[in-house]
Design an enzyme around this catalytic site. Sequence first.
Site, short mmCIF file in Angstrom:
data_model
loop_
_atom_site.label_atom_id
_atom_site.label_comp_id
_atom_site.label_asym_id
_atom_site.label_seq_id
_atom_site.Cartn_x
_atom_site.Cartn_y
_atom_site.Cartn_z
N HIS A 132 0.82 -1.21 0.00
CA HIS A 132 0.00 0.00 0.00
C HIS A 132 0.86 1.26 0.00
CE1 HIS A 132 0.35 -0.06 4.54
NE2 HIS A 132 0.31 1.24 4.35
N ASP A 162 0.15 -7.54 1.45
CA ASP A 162 0.56 -6.14 1.58
C ASP A 162 2.08 -6.01 1.63
OD1 ASP A 162 0.33 -3.44 1.67
OD2 ASP A 162 -0.37 -3.33 3.75
N SER A 236 4.64 2.71 7.71
CA SER A 236 4.32 1.58 6.84
C SER A 236 5.54 1.03 6.13
CB SER A 236 3.30 2.00 5.77
OG SER A 236 2.00 1.84 6.21
#
Length: 501
Positions: A132, A162, A236
């Site tokens: 992402h 992911d 992230s």
Amino acid sequence: MTKTKTILTALALTTALTAPVLVVPMLTAPPAIAGQAVVQDLSDLAAKVTPAVVNVAVTMKAGAADDDETQMADRSQQQQMEEFMQRFAERFGQQGQPGGKPQMKPRTAQKAQAVGTGFIIDANGWIVTNFHVAGKADSITVTLADGRKLPAKMVGGDEKTDLALIKVESDKPLPYVTFADASKVRVGQPVMAVGNPFGLGGTVTTGIVSARGRDIHSGPFDDYIQTDAAINRGNSGGPLFDMDGHVIGINTAIFSPSGGSVGLGFAIPSSLAEPVVAQLKTNGRVERGLLGVQIQPVTEELAQSMSLGSEKGALVAQVQPDSPALAAGIKSGDVIKSVDGKNIETIRDLTRMISAVKPGTSVKLDVWRDGKDMSVTAKVGDQKEEGAVVKAKADQPDAKKAEPMSYGVSLAPISPEARQELKLDNSIKGAVVAAVEPGSPADDQGLKAGDVLQQVGKDMVDNPKMAAEKLKEAKKTGKPVLMKIYREGMTRFVAISPRAA
């Protein structure tokens, strides 16, 4: 993003921070009291691992970000931060900025920006991050710990886990870190997270492993490590280290009522990430085994209705056409109990086990069918990226033609009009649920008008009269009644207790 008090969010931060950050001076800490616990010095560990952690900045088409609720939430928070900083600057002024207003990067309709984190796993410049963060990027720029900025290319990504792998070219070997075996991670052990929260740059936080095996319903392979180390948007793709400086997880999501860290962070375990990264490096994609079944959990009521004895296993609700499962003889209503001798506790176990099998490999499946154990052998297929599924909106059948039944449902024949209204092809047989009594056992199990009842117990039913007879017979057993329901191209099983009925 749903408007609830607690929000699960991925951690990529859309629109990189450009405004200055307010720093509040802290009071000097009092001297340590004799006998007081001393905080562990982790400076050597931080110095060891931070050179391999990088900032990842991406640009993408605005539409790509707008399609992602997480990205929209990230932009919203970023806008709030910018507005706060602007008000602060207007009140107190900022040196070097005319009018006391901070310089804001102009927003454009064509491009969106996001910042995240990554870590180098090879001296040649292979970098792991989240899908992402980089999966939909038009361009990627990596900032190394020494300040160098290098363009990166996307090698491969896997949206289901992911994870993404990107690559930079450097004129000299780069510092890197290695994975550790996350299966050995214990709840309570200390960990260190390194990342790029809110675009600030390399930041180190510490905490412990709070839990393992967390399913946060983000995908079919959820098996997260939960940590209370401070993790925020922009973290992230960053690494979660053990105290030896090895990567045990990739920080990916948080639970938060505000968008900031409240001590509920989630990291993809290295045991899941490492084989995925290896495939991305070799093939640019992940090959996964495919069985071709729609499955559902075995509830207590379903287990009783099938005389299964336990709630373990995966109940096959539907077998896909032209699938390995169909070729192997697997049937709707089977309960798959093990794969190559490995027991299945939950439906997630079956998903992971089959996905880990190389396409073309044969596996032995132990199943429960009609009250007996049996085994079948299936040659696993290749799982491709799934396209969008368009579900038809079904109208309710005419309740006036319905035959009242027990268990809180009224059933009607599949008339030509009902078949057309519900968009049922000619292969679909059974009795249409015309109405469901509110508060009834059928209502409690989620049945609704427009469903098609196809099976009662072990027997298929073609019409309301046959269904009524089978339900009456099943009720005499005193056990929950097993029903197979078809809805909008999908099938599932429910079990209704005759006592409640």
